[in-house]
Design an enzyme around this catalytic site. Structure first.
Site, PDB file in Angstrom:
ATOM      1  N   HIS A 108       0.818  -1.231   0.000  1.00  0.00           N
ATOM      2  CA  HIS A 108       0.000   0.000   0.000  1.00  0.00           C
ATOM      3  C   HIS A 108       0.847   1.274   0.000  1.00  0.00           C
ATOM      4  O   HIS A 108       0.299   2.366  -0.166  1.00  0.00           O
ATOM      5  CB  HIS A 108      -0.899   0.044   1.242  1.00  0.00           C
ATOM      6  CG  HIS A 108      -1.885  -1.077   1.326  1.00  0.00           C
ATOM      7  ND1 HIS A 108      -2.776  -1.353   0.318  1.00  0.00           N
ATOM      8  CD2 HIS A 108      -2.127  -1.996   2.305  1.00  0.00           C
ATOM      9  CE1 HIS A 108      -3.519  -2.400   0.673  1.00  0.00           C
ATOM     10  NE2 HIS A 108      -3.136  -2.804   1.865  1.00  0.00           N
TER      11      HIS A 108
ATOM     12  N   ASP B  36      -2.846 -11.010  -1.774  1.00  0.00           N
ATOM     13  CA  ASP B  36      -3.329 -10.425  -0.520  1.00  0.00           C
ATOM     14  C   ASP B  36      -4.786 -10.006  -0.729  1.00  0.00           C
ATOM     15  O   ASP B  36      -5.170  -9.637  -1.845  1.00  0.00           O
ATOM     16  CB  ASP B  36      -2.461  -9.208  -0.189  1.00  0.00           C
ATOM     17  CG  ASP B  36      -2.733  -8.630   1.188  1.00  0.00           C
ATOM     18  OD1 ASP B  36      -1.939  -8.891   2.104  1.00  0.00           O
ATOM     19  OD2 ASP B  36      -3.744  -7.909   1.341  1.00  0.00           O
TER      20      ASP B  36
ATOM     21  N   HIS C 162      -6.238  -7.408   0.193  1.00  0.00           N
ATOM     22  CA  HIS C 162      -6.352  -5.968  -0.068  1.00  0.00           C
ATOM     23  C   HIS C 162      -5.701  -5.623  -1.415  1.00  0.00           C
ATOM     24  O   HIS C 162      -4.714  -6.240  -1.796  1.00  0.00           O
ATOM     25  CB  HIS C 162      -5.663  -5.174   1.039  1.00  0.00           C
ATOM     26  CG  HIS C 162      -6.208  -5.439   2.403  1.00  0.00           C
ATOM     27  ND1 HIS C 162      -5.680  -6.398   3.235  1.00  0.00           N
ATOM     28  CD2 HIS C 162      -7.253  -4.881   3.061  1.00  0.00           C
ATOM     29  CE1 HIS C 162      -6.377  -6.428   4.366  1.00  0.00           C
ATOM     30  NE2 HIS C 162      -7.332  -5.515   4.287  1.00  0.00           N
TER      31      HIS C 162
ATOM     32  N   ASP D  43      -4.180 -12.845   4.315  1.00  0.00           N
ATOM     33  CA  ASP D  43      -5.317 -12.334   5.073  1.00  0.00           C
ATOM     34  C   ASP D  43      -6.667 -12.671   4.449  1.00  0.00           C
ATOM     35  O   ASP D  43      -7.708 -12.240   4.944  1.00  0.00           O
ATOM     36  CB  ASP D  43      -5.179 -10.824   5.330  1.00  0.00           C
ATOM     37  CG  ASP D  43      -4.653 -10.062   4.137  1.00  0.00           C
ATOM     38  OD1 ASP D  43      -4.569 -10.653   3.039  1.00  0.00           O
ATOM     39  OD2 ASP D  43      -4.332  -8.869   4.280  1.00  0.00           O
TER      40      ASP D  43
HETATM   41 ZN   LIG Z   1      -3.798  -7.332   3.215  1.00  0.00          ZN
END
Ligand SMILES: [Zn+2]
Length: 350
Positions: free
Chosen positions: A132, A169, A171, A256
């Site tokens: 990120h 992931d 996200h 995750d």
């Molecule tokens: Zn993540």
């Protein structure tokens, strides 16, 4: 049916106790206990057979491959302060800067080991995570963009022209998406839940200019099951890999999406990651054995995280025989595959 012949891959591991020195607070999900659990698992399940790579801090010049000097200075300023904040969700402790510097350095050293042929695959088990992190901003628990820097370094140092980044992931890796959005020497493919932070990565975000079609965003539903997830990767990553023929595969390896993860709210189990690891190794054998570097991103239930990393390592240490999941009754996966093909067909990249 795959006809590839696989052997046990020489596997390296980046680990270091100094990655535990980034302490964002007891209640923070990105806690040192994550890596402690992973390292404990390594000691008990893989006492031999993994090549350990000792990280060194990255140089300023290397971090500047993606980050602005003023942002790097901001991170440095947190040094030796008890508790400061780089972003509302990304606090820093006195030695956070050191962990962050070493996280990048460990990934670059792993890449050097892969390119020089010391190992064929590597897991960089570092924190803080990175996908990120933006040019001038921390966020989503990330400080420096470990994978973004590694990809740029691979282009500059080794003149690579085709790097595939797979981001599994849960996200969306908005930093990676942004850095390489207008380039075709890095193909970024991410599956993620767009209802989670950072709420980006929609279907139609597929690259721009020279990079049109070289960003593949696949929003996935929360209830997606292991076999549907595998089907999606088997079809899409299989086609992309064969068409793009990457010289290096980087994986934003977040775990995750596991059903026990307190942040990801998804339904996958450890076997999904084992299947993905086997799939990647089979595809690698089909396209002239490019090096594979997995870099840890999310995964916030320490026990589940450690068991997922074990599943991946078991695949890497296996002789290549594995039981493929049945692909009957994978309607959700099939629907996703059709949608990705429909949106990306027009670009003609794969
Ligand atoms: Zn993540």
């Amino acid at each position: 049916m795959s006809v590839s012949v696989r052997m046990v891959v020489r596997t390296g591991i980046v680990r270091d106790e100094r990655y535990l020195e980034h302490k964002p607070g007891h209640m923070h999900p990105e806690h040192p206990n994550r890596l402690k659990a992973v390292y404990r698992m390594l000691d008990s399940s893989f006492p031999f057979g993994l090549m350990e790579i000792k990280p060194e801090p990255a140089t300023l010049e290397q971090i500047e491959l993606v980050h602005s000097p003023s942002y790097i200075k901001k991170v440095l300023k947190t040094a030796d302060h008890g508790f400061t904040s780089l972003a509302p969700d990304t606090p820093a402790s006195a030695r956070t800067y050191l962990s962050a510097w070493l996280a990048v350095g460990g990934c670059l050293k792993a890449l050097d080991a892969l390119i020089s042929g010391q190992c064929e695959a590597c897991l960089s088990l570092v924190r803080p995570p990175g996908h990120h992190a933006l040019q001038d901003r921390a966020g989503g628990f990330c400080i420096f963009n470990n994978i973004g820097i590694t990809a740029r370094y691979a282009i500059n140092r080794y003149e690579l022209q085709r790097i595939l980044i797979i981001d599994w992931d849960i996200h969306h890796g908005n930093g990676l998406n942004d850095f390489f959005y207008e380039q075709k020497d890095v193909l970024y493919l991410s599956s993620h839940d767009t209802m989670l932070y950072p709420y980006t990565g929609d279907w139609e975000e597929s690259g721009k200019g020279e990079g049109e079609g070289y960003t593949i965003n696949i929003p996935i539903p929360r209830a997606l099951k292991d076999r549907d997830f595998f089907h999606l990767y088997h079809e899409i990553v299989g086609a992309v890999t064969r068409a793009y023929n990457p010289q290096l595969v980087l994986v934003a390896a977040g775990f995750d999406a596991h059903y026990e993860d307190p942040v990801g709210r998804s339904k996958l189990s450890g076997q999904a990651f084992k299947w993905l690891a086997h799939l990647l190794l089979d595809l690698r054998a089909d396209i002239n054995h490019p090096p594979i570097l997995l870099i840890l991103e999310g995964g916030y239930n320490p026990r589940a995280l450690a068991s997922c990393v074990k599943e991946v390592l078991d695949a890497f240490k296996s002789d290549g025989t594995w039981e493929r999941p049945s692909l009957e009754d994978v309607e959700q996966g099939d629907e996703l595959v059709r949608k990705v093909r429909r949106i990306h067909g027009k670009h003609g990249v794969w």
